[in-house]
Write an enzyme that holds these catalytic residues in place. Structure first.
Site, PDB file in Angstrom:
ATOM      1  N   ASN A  10       0.866  -1.182   0.000  1.00  0.00           N
ATOM      2  CA  ASN A  10       0.000   0.000   0.000  1.00  0.00           C
ATOM      3  C   ASN A  10       0.902   1.230   0.000  1.00  0.00           C
ATOM      4  O   ASN A  10       1.492   1.557   1.022  1.00  0.00           O
ATOM      5  CB  ASN A  10      -0.893  -0.048   1.254  1.00  0.00           C
ATOM      6  CG  ASN A  10      -1.693   1.226   1.445  1.00  0.00           C
ATOM      7  OD1 ASN A  10      -1.767   2.069   0.547  1.00  0.00           O
ATOM      8  ND2 ASN A  10      -2.285   1.368   2.617  1.00  0.00           N
ATOM      9  N   LYS A  12       0.156   4.280  -0.340  1.00  0.00           N
ATOM     10  CA  LYS A  12      -0.448   5.491   0.241  1.00  0.00           C
ATOM     11  C   LYS A  12      -0.189   6.697  -0.672  1.00  0.00           C
ATOM     12  O   LYS A  12      -0.180   6.542  -1.890  1.00  0.00           O
ATOM     13  CB  LYS A  12       0.061   5.700   1.675  1.00  0.00           C
ATOM     14  CG  LYS A  12      -0.131   4.432   2.515  1.00  0.00           C
ATOM     15  CD  LYS A  12       0.055   4.628   3.993  1.00  0.00           C
ATOM     16  CE  LYS A  12      -0.173   3.295   4.696  1.00  0.00           C
ATOM     17  NZ  LYS A  12      -0.075   3.384   6.161  1.00  0.00           N
ATOM     18  N   HIS A  95      -9.541   1.248   4.760  1.00  0.00           N
ATOM     19  CA  HIS A  95      -8.273   1.407   5.480  1.00  0.00           C
ATOM     20  C   HIS A  95      -8.497   2.338   6.670  1.00  0.00           C
ATOM     21  O   HIS A  95      -9.286   3.285   6.589  1.00  0.00           O
ATOM     22  CB  HIS A  95      -7.205   1.976   4.536  1.00  0.00           C
ATOM     23  CG  HIS A  95      -5.836   1.946   5.137  1.00  0.00           C
ATOM     24  ND1 HIS A  95      -5.413   2.892   6.048  1.00  0.00           N
ATOM     25  CD2 HIS A  95      -4.824   1.068   4.999  1.00  0.00           C
ATOM     26  CE1 HIS A  95      -4.178   2.587   6.424  1.00  0.00           C
ATOM     27  NE2 HIS A  95      -3.801   1.486   5.810  1.00  0.00           N
ATOM     28  N   GLU A  97      -6.852   4.709   7.759  1.00  0.00           N
ATOM     29  CA  GLU A  97      -6.642   6.136   7.464  1.00  0.00           C
ATOM     30  C   GLU A  97      -7.868   6.734   6.781  1.00  0.00           C
ATOM     31  O   GLU A  97      -8.186   7.912   6.976  1.00  0.00           O
ATOM     32  CB  GLU A  97      -5.371   6.305   6.618  1.00  0.00           C
ATOM     33  CG  GLU A  97      -4.119   6.073   7.459  1.00  0.00           C
ATOM     34  CD  GLU A  97      -2.917   5.548   6.696  1.00  0.00           C
ATOM     35  OE1 GLU A  97      -2.857   5.644   5.465  1.00  0.00           O
ATOM     36  OE2 GLU A  97      -2.005   5.003   7.368  1.00  0.00           O
ATOM     37  N   GLU A 167      -5.532  -4.915  10.584  1.00  0.00           N
ATOM     38  CA  GLU A 167      -4.495  -3.907  10.794  1.00  0.00           C
ATOM     39  C   GLU A 167      -4.787  -3.136  12.078  1.00  0.00           C
ATOM     40  O   GLU A 167      -5.558  -2.162  12.061  1.00  0.00           O
ATOM     41  CB  GLU A 167      -4.475  -2.922   9.620  1.00  0.00           C
ATOM     42  CG  GLU A 167      -4.175  -3.568   8.288  1.00  0.00           C
ATOM     43  CD  GLU A 167      -3.644  -2.539   7.302  1.00  0.00           C
ATOM     44  OE1 GLU A 167      -2.496  -2.692   6.853  1.00  0.00           O
ATOM     45  OE2 GLU A 167      -4.353  -1.571   7.007  1.00  0.00           O
ATOM     46  N   GLY A 173       2.366   2.250  10.740  1.00  0.00           N
ATOM     47  CA  GLY A 173       3.311   3.354  10.594  1.00  0.00           C
ATOM     48  C   GLY A 173       4.035   3.731  11.881  1.00  0.00           C
ATOM     49  O   GLY A 173       4.683   4.767  11.954  1.00  0.00           O
ATOM     50  N   SER A 213       3.265  -2.150  10.387  1.00  0.00           N
ATOM     51  CA  SER A 213       4.702  -2.231  10.616  1.00  0.00           C
ATOM     52  C   SER A 213       5.297  -3.599  10.258  1.00  0.00           C
ATOM     53  O   SER A 213       6.195  -4.094  10.954  1.00  0.00           O
ATOM     54  CB  SER A 213       5.049  -1.846  12.065  1.00  0.00           C
ATOM     55  OG  SER A 213       4.684  -0.499  12.313  1.00  0.00           O
TER      56      SER A 213
HETATM   57  P1  PGA Z   1       2.775   0.271   7.664  1.00  0.00           P
HETATM   58  O1  PGA Z   1       1.290   0.502   7.020  1.00  0.00           O
HETATM   59  O2  PGA Z   1       3.284  -1.008   7.083  1.00  0.00           O
HETATM   60  O3  PGA Z   1       3.543   1.461   7.246  1.00  0.00           O
HETATM   61  O4  PGA Z   1       2.569   0.175   9.146  1.00  0.00           O
HETATM   62  C1  PGA Z   1       0.420  -0.578   6.827  1.00  0.00           C
HETATM   63  C2  PGA Z   1      -0.863  -0.112   6.203  1.00  0.00           C
HETATM   64  O5  PGA Z   1      -1.305   1.012   6.500  1.00  0.00           O
HETATM   65  O6  PGA Z   1      -1.473  -0.829   5.398  1.00  0.00           O
END
Ligand code: PGA
Length: 251
Positions: A10, A12, A95, A97, A167, A173, A213
């Site tokens: 992803n 982003k 997601h 976010e 997640e 992140g 992560s």
């Molecule tokens: P990350 O993000 O691997 O940077 O923690 C995962 C995601 O948001 O799908």
């Protein structure tokens, strides 16, 4: 029942078109022959260019979001038909976010899911609790509500077309991944719920990715858990070496 592992990057809101093409060219070489299913989800602006760059490879193309209508007066939105037209195989939906920064509700995610399925797209539906919810002992209440909210009412054949991504929001992140035991616990609970929703064959078939992560040094451990069927990777998917190392760990 063996489920083929599925690793999706992803990206982003990262990468210009040129940077996206460069990254995926490197990934083509580094992930060739992988046993896992591999996908990348670039920003909308790079979808067509990345589609051309993955032609003839096994790398699939996903969008990071879509609207639920086919077309219309929805300034700034992109429909499932448009995502399909740009060459996407699937789309990431719900997601955290999107839920946190753009107000997406379970109801909205359910509408998007149905629209994406109607367009023949492979959806990845994201669920996960915040740190506050986990610390309040509400993890399963939240995750089960999100899974039921999105998938409830779909028939068994349709359910099998979906991938879920667990997640935990506190792991995204932050560099603080869930432990493999924490991930496995929730994944197993989700699989139990899938059995209630669609029966045992559906529960056996659906892939549940872990996200939050995931890095080359924790991927093998997370992916060795019986109910962890892949990874949704953010930060580490922006570097060809890191992402391909995670793909290699997905056996
Ligand atoms: P990350 O993000 O691997 O940077 O923690 C995962 C995601 O948001 O799908």
């Amino acid at each position: 029942m063996t489920r083929r592992k599925f690793v999706c990057g992803n990206w982003k809101m990262h990468k210009t078109i040129a940077e996206a093409v460069q990254l995926v060219r490197e990934l083509r070489d580094k992930t060739a022959g992988a046993s896992a299913q591999v996908a990348v989800a670039p920003p909308f602006t790079a979808l067509s260019a990345v589609k051309q760059a993955v032609a003839g490879s096994a790398i699939q193309l996903f969008a990071q979001n879509c609207h639920f209508e086919k077309q219309g007066a929805f300034t700034g939105e992109v429909s499932p038909a448009m995502v399909k037209d740009a060459g996407c195989d699937g789309v990431i939906l719900g997601h955290s976010e999107r839920r946190q920064s753009f107000g997406e509700t379970d109801e909205l995610v359910a509408k998007k899911l149905r629209a994406a399925l109607a367009e023949g797209l492979h959806p990845i539906v994201c669920v996960g609790e915040t740190l506050q919810e986990r610390e309040a002992g509400r993890t399963w209440e939240v995750v089960s509500r999100q899974v039921r909210g999105a998938l409830g009412g779909l028939d068994a054949a349709t359910l099998q077309r979906i991938t879920l991504a667990y997640e935990p929001v506190w792991a995204i992140g932050t560099g603080r991944n869930a432990t493999s035991a924490q991930a496995q616990e929730v994944h197993a609970q989700i699989r139990g719920l899938l059995r209630d929703l669609g029966g045992q064959p559906v529960a056996n078939a659906i892939r549940i990715q872990y996200g939050g992560s995931v890095k080359p040094d924790n991927a093998a451990e997370l992916l060795s858990q019986p109910d962890v069927d892949g990874a949704l990777v953010g930060g580490a998917s922006l570097k060809a070496g890191d992402f391909s190392a995670i793909v290699s760990a997905a056996k």
